[in-house]
Design a protein around this motif. Structure first.
Motif, PDB file in Angstrom:
ATOM      1  N   ALA A  47      27.998 -14.385   6.088  1.00  0.00           N
ATOM      2  CA  ALA A  47      27.735 -15.079   4.793  1.00  0.00           C
ATOM      3  C   ALA A  47      26.204 -15.413   4.266  1.00  0.00           C
ATOM      4  O   ALA A  47      25.559 -15.055   3.598  1.00  0.00           O
ATOM      5  CB  ALA A  47      28.418 -16.387   4.560  1.00  0.00           C
ATOM      6  N   PRO A  48      25.430 -16.128   5.395  1.00  0.00           N
ATOM      7  CA  PRO A  48      24.075 -16.722   5.247  1.00  0.00           C
ATOM      8  C   PRO A  48      23.074 -15.319   5.022  1.00  0.00           C
ATOM      9  O   PRO A  48      22.197 -15.091   4.209  1.00  0.00           O
ATOM     10  CB  PRO A  48      23.692 -17.096   6.417  1.00  0.00           C
ATOM     11  CG  PRO A  48      24.690 -17.802   7.043  1.00  0.00           C
ATOM     12  CD  PRO A  48      25.761 -16.645   6.705  1.00  0.00           C
ATOM     13  N   ALA A  49      23.344 -14.075   5.567  1.00  0.00           N
ATOM     14  CA  ALA A  49      22.586 -12.873   5.339  1.00  0.00           C
ATOM     15  C   ALA A  49      22.984 -12.385   3.866  1.00  0.00           C
ATOM     16  O   ALA A  49      21.891 -11.889   3.406  1.00  0.00           O
ATOM     17  CB  ALA A  49      23.005 -11.897   6.498  1.00  0.00           C
ATOM     18  N   ILE A  50      24.077 -12.372   3.598  1.00  0.00           N
ATOM     19  CA  ILE A  50      24.276 -11.861   2.397  1.00  0.00           C
ATOM     20  C   ILE A  50      23.534 -12.841   1.184  1.00  0.00           C
ATOM     21  O   ILE A  50      23.119 -12.232   0.089  1.00  0.00           O
ATOM     22  CB  ILE A  50      25.859 -11.563   1.927  1.00  0.00           C
ATOM     23  CG1 ILE A  50      26.469 -10.669   2.984  1.00  0.00           C
ATOM     24  CG2 ILE A  50      26.154 -11.342   0.596  1.00  0.00           C
ATOM     25  CD1 ILE A  50      27.894 -10.650   2.988  1.00  0.00           C
ATOM     26  N   PHE A 297      11.433  -9.424   9.743  1.00  0.00           N
ATOM     27  CA  PHE A 297      12.802  -9.715  10.561  1.00  0.00           C
ATOM     28  C   PHE A 297      12.751 -10.924  11.406  1.00  0.00           C
ATOM     29  O   PHE A 297      13.607 -11.453  11.368  1.00  0.00           O
ATOM     30  CB  PHE A 297      12.857  -8.457  11.613  1.00  0.00           C
ATOM     31  CG  PHE A 297      14.126  -8.319  12.225  1.00  0.00           C
ATOM     32  CD1 PHE A 297      15.523  -8.148  11.631  1.00  0.00           C
ATOM     33  CD2 PHE A 297      14.297  -8.905  13.830  1.00  0.00           C
ATOM     34  CE1 PHE A 297      16.630  -8.366  12.636  1.00  0.00           C
ATOM     35  CE2 PHE A 297      15.379  -9.072  14.516  1.00  0.00           C
ATOM     36  CZ  PHE A 297      16.612  -8.719  13.872  1.00  0.00           C
ATOM     37  N   GLU A 298      11.806 -11.266  11.946  1.00  0.00           N
ATOM     38  CA  GLU A 298      11.589 -12.455  12.526  1.00  0.00           C
ATOM     39  C   GLU A 298      11.878 -13.774  11.758  1.00  0.00           C
ATOM     40  O   GLU A 298      12.283 -14.808  11.949  1.00  0.00           O
ATOM     41  CB  GLU A 298      10.079 -12.571  13.299  1.00  0.00           C
ATOM     42  CG  GLU A 298       9.868 -11.559  14.374  1.00  0.00           C
ATOM     43  CD  GLU A 298      10.734 -11.725  15.486  1.00  0.00           C
ATOM     44  OE1 GLU A 298      10.993 -12.761  15.824  1.00  0.00           O
ATOM     45  OE2 GLU A 298      11.100 -10.730  15.994  1.00  0.00           O
ATOM     46  N   ASN A 299      11.030 -13.695  10.472  1.00  0.00           N
ATOM     47  CA  ASN A 299      11.528 -14.630   9.412  1.00  0.00           C
ATOM     48  C   ASN A 299      12.874 -14.793   9.128  1.00  0.00           C
ATOM     49  O   ASN A 299      13.354 -15.830   9.081  1.00  0.00           O
ATOM     50  CB  ASN A 299      10.550 -14.233   8.407  1.00  0.00           C
ATOM     51  CG  ASN A 299       9.286 -14.446   8.448  1.00  0.00           C
ATOM     52  OD1 ASN A 299       8.603 -15.014   9.440  1.00  0.00           O
ATOM     53  ND2 ASN A 299       8.424 -13.736   7.644  1.00  0.00           N
ATOM     54  N   PHE A 300      13.424 -13.563   8.973  1.00  0.00           N
ATOM     55  CA  PHE A 300      14.855 -13.476   8.671  1.00  0.00           C
ATOM     56  C   PHE A 300      15.604 -14.075   9.679  1.00  0.00           C
ATOM     57  O   PHE A 300      16.722 -14.918   9.477  1.00  0.00           O
ATOM     58  CB  PHE A 300      15.318 -11.986   8.564  1.00  0.00           C
ATOM     59  CG  PHE A 300      16.877 -11.881   8.369  1.00  0.00           C
ATOM     60  CD1 PHE A 300      17.295 -12.198   7.201  1.00  0.00           C
ATOM     61  CD2 PHE A 300      17.612 -11.238   9.537  1.00  0.00           C
ATOM     62  CE1 PHE A 300      18.995 -12.208   6.975  1.00  0.00           C
ATOM     63  CE2 PHE A 300      18.900 -10.907   9.133  1.00  0.00           C
ATOM     64  CZ  PHE A 300      19.599 -11.265   8.006  1.00  0.00           C
ATOM     65  N   GLY A 320      24.178 -18.172  15.247  1.00  0.00           N
ATOM     66  CA  GLY A 320      22.627 -18.105  14.720  1.00  0.00           C
ATOM     67  C   GLY A 320      21.901 -16.932  14.905  1.00  0.00           C
ATOM     68  O   GLY A 320      20.973 -16.677  14.428  1.00  0.00           O
ATOM     69  N   SER A 321      22.339 -16.186  15.973  1.00  0.00           N
ATOM     70  CA  SER A 321      21.823 -14.935  16.534  1.00  0.00           C
ATOM     71  C   SER A 321      21.852 -13.964  15.473  1.00  0.00           C
ATOM     72  O   SER A 321      23.248 -13.634  14.852  1.00  0.00           O
ATOM     73  CB  SER A 321      22.281 -14.399  17.778  1.00  0.00           C
ATOM     74  OG  SER A 321      22.148 -15.429  18.757  1.00  0.00           O
ATOM     75  N   VAL A 322      21.087 -12.941  15.048  1.00  0.00           N
ATOM     76  CA  VAL A 322      21.219 -11.639  14.615  1.00  0.00           C
ATOM     77  C   VAL A 322      21.564 -10.428  15.311  1.00  0.00           C
ATOM     78  O   VAL A 322      20.982 -10.080  16.196  1.00  0.00           O
ATOM     79  CB  VAL A 322      19.822 -11.490  13.610  1.00  0.00           C
ATOM     80  CG1 VAL A 322      20.029 -10.232  12.724  1.00  0.00           C
ATOM     81  CG2 VAL A 322      19.638 -12.506  12.611  1.00  0.00           C
ATOM     82  N   ILE A 368      15.816  -5.156   6.344  1.00  0.00           N
ATOM     83  CA  ILE A 368      15.294  -6.160   6.770  1.00  0.00           C
ATOM     84  C   ILE A 368      14.630  -6.052   8.129  1.00  0.00           C
ATOM     85  O   ILE A 368      13.549  -6.752   8.325  1.00  0.00           O
ATOM     86  CB  ILE A 368      16.410  -7.324   6.956  1.00  0.00           C
ATOM     87  CG1 ILE A 368      15.602  -8.819   7.265  1.00  0.00           C
ATOM     88  CG2 ILE A 368      17.202  -7.130   8.039  1.00  0.00           C
ATOM     89  CD1 ILE A 368      14.707  -9.378   6.243  1.00  0.00           C
ATOM     90  N   ALA A 369      15.016  -4.902   9.008  1.00  0.00           N
ATOM     91  CA  ALA A 369      14.533  -4.760  10.315  1.00  0.00           C
ATOM     92  C   ALA A 369      13.694  -3.400  10.213  1.00  0.00           C
ATOM     93  O   ALA A 369      12.943  -3.081  11.142  1.00  0.00           O
ATOM     94  CB  ALA A 369      15.627  -4.638  11.326  1.00  0.00           C
TER      95      ALA A 369
END
Length: 502
Positions: A47-50, A297-300, A320-322, A368-369
């Motif tokens: 959800a946070p990524a969307i 990507f690091e900021n994301f 919290g890991s991507v 994003i990456a």
């Protein structure tokens, strides 16, 4: 004058969307993700990524800033929940403009079939099994924003061709439910049909018979494993005890999601077998997704960790890991916005799922990456890394090679050691390519070669026979001439004696 100024302001405000090529549209998005945090694509993670992607489009002020995504999250249980929720929602309300998910194969299959029938685009960071590659009919509206298992298998194909390996044993743990490892190695089996491939499956939670597994590797070269980390360790220890880790076999494990359900390359347990495990893992190589070093990507990643902390979730340590699912759901929003904008500019509505889906395929955009490349079948091209133990004393791994799916290239890094991937005690004639036969078949070419050898042998034999025959003739002639001389001399002596007597 104030009235005129107000008119100018309204005029400029109306002109801004035209000048920036912005299209304003309300988009209803239905997202299927599980609430259970044991899944790597749970609501807490995704959800946070969307929302991050949604906010990014709005604040950038670009041509997609006019899109407003009305996002509704629904729980999916990797069974039938998503299908029932989609039917119930669509019967009482308008159908969604976009569906994100589901991820699990069996659940995704049912949803994608119905969505394709209803002309609704579906973007999933899952549905990675080989069967979803066929999009001519029932999966026609599916776009896969994460690399499929077949894309991962391209990495193995590239390695087999590079190192001239010919055979492999696929060993996997089958849970009979989500069947992640089954579908993972199915991709390898599907793509590598031209190689000698055997399979070995064992049930999750059942007894691991390492003797039986290792008994099946003696006539092959490469072992590719997909299973829990503890089982990986047991097999490698058993192989080490049998001295099968001395270079006669190449071992791999697949670690796509950095999860406990996949062998994560960790040999250390703090037990009495650690030293043997470290030595055994020197022969174990890992195929995983290529990790990006892009600053965005690091900021994301930092934003995702902060969002998780603010939410106060206590039952999920690594939420919290991507991972690739989190990244995929983020990029799905960007890809859809690009395709929808193009479609609407060309006179199509947001309800034309076929047109929007087609515009998501066969294109490249900035995710994003890093750069995201979609092939002409709506599947993301994957970039993967090959990891190997580069310091046996320390037991540490490094990336030694990368595979880039967009152009099919296999890149060797300075850390790569050729001897590590060279089969020892095996024949090395693989690399020699057969000579061209100028159109002759194998049997015809063999006949020509055999005929040439026999002909040469006959010529040599004839040469020695002729030479021996000639020597014999010469000797016989010399002998006869000598005898004739003797007879002539005797005859002359006899005549002389007779003459003198007369």
């Amino acid at each position: 004058m104030p009235y005129f100024s107000t008119l100018c302001v309204y005029f400029l405000m109306a002109l801004i969307p035209v000048m920036t090529n912005t299209i304003t549209e309300e988009i209803d998005v239905l997202v299927f993700v599980p609430q259970n945090n044991s899944y790597l694509f749970s609501y807490t993670r995704v959800a946070p990524a969307i929302r991050y992607a949604q906010q990014r489009l709005k604040t950038d002020g670009g041509q997609y800033s006019g899109f407003h995504f009305n996002i509704q999250f629904e729980n999916s249980d990797c069974a039938n929940d998503a299908l029932f929720l989609l039917v119930d929602r669509s019967c009482g309300h308008d159908k969604p403009d976009l569906i994100l998910g589901p991820v699990c194969e069996y659940e995704a299959a049912a949803v994608v079939r119905l969505a394709s029938h209803w002309n609704i685009p579906v973007i999933s960071a899952g549905a990675l099994a080989a069967g979803f590659s066929n999009k001519n009919t029932e999966y026609s509206h599916l776009t896969r924003i994460a690399p499929s298992y077949v894309k991962m298998a391209e990495t193995f194909t590239a390695m087999f061709e590079h190192f001239t390996w010919k055979s492999a044993l696929l060993v996997y743990e089958d849970d009979k439910e989500e069947r992640n490892c089954y579908f993972t190695l199915e991709g390898v089996y599907h793509l590598m049909a031209d190689f000698n491939i055997k399979t070995y499956a064992f049930p999750q939670g059942g007894r691991l018979d390492t003797d039986d597994i290792l008994h099946n590797i003696y006539d092959i070269e490469v072992v590719i494993m997909c299973m829990g980390a503890n089982n990986i360790r047991e097999i490698m220890l058993a192989a080490h005890r049998r001295r099968l880790t001395n270079g006669n076999y190449i071992f791999f494990n697949v670690e796509l999601f950095n999860a406990s359900s996949y062998g994560n390359g960790s040999w250390k347990r703090g037990d009495e077998y650690d030293n043997d495990a470290r030595q055994a893992y020197a022969s174990l190589n890992t195929v995983t997704l290529l990790k990006t070093v892009k600053p965005e990507f690091e900021n994301f990643s930092m934003e995702m960790k902060m969002s998780f902390k603010k939410a106060g979730f206590l039952d999920c340590e690594d939420c919290g890991s991507v991972n690739m699912f989190v990244e995929g759901f983020h990029d799905a929003i960007l890809l859809y916005a690009i395709a929808l904008h193009e479609a609407m500019k060309n006179g199509h509505s947001k309800k034309n799922g076929t047109e929007i889906t087609a515009r998501m395929w066969n294109r490249t955009f900035e995710g994003i990456a890093g750069q995201v490349s979609m092939d002409d079948n709506g599947d993301r091209n994957g970039d993967f890394s090959l990891m190997a133990m580069t310091n046996v004393e320390a037991g540490t791994y490094e990336v030694v090679a990368n595979y880039f799916g967009v152009n099919g290239t296999f890149q060797l890094l300075p850390t790569f050691n050729t001897d590590h991937f060279t089969l020892k005690g095996r024949y090395k004639a693989h690399a020699e390519k057969p000579a061209k036969s100028c159109g002759l078949g194998v049997s015809a070419l063999t006949g020509v070669i055999v005929g040439a050898v026999l002909g040469s042998a006959m010529l040599i034999a004839f040469y020695f026979f002729r030479k021996n025959y000639r020597i014999t003739i010469e000797r016989r002639t010399q002998s006869e001439e000598h005898d004739t001389g003797k007879h002539r001399q005797l005859r002359e002596d006899s005549i002389r004696s007779n003459f003198s007597a007369a």
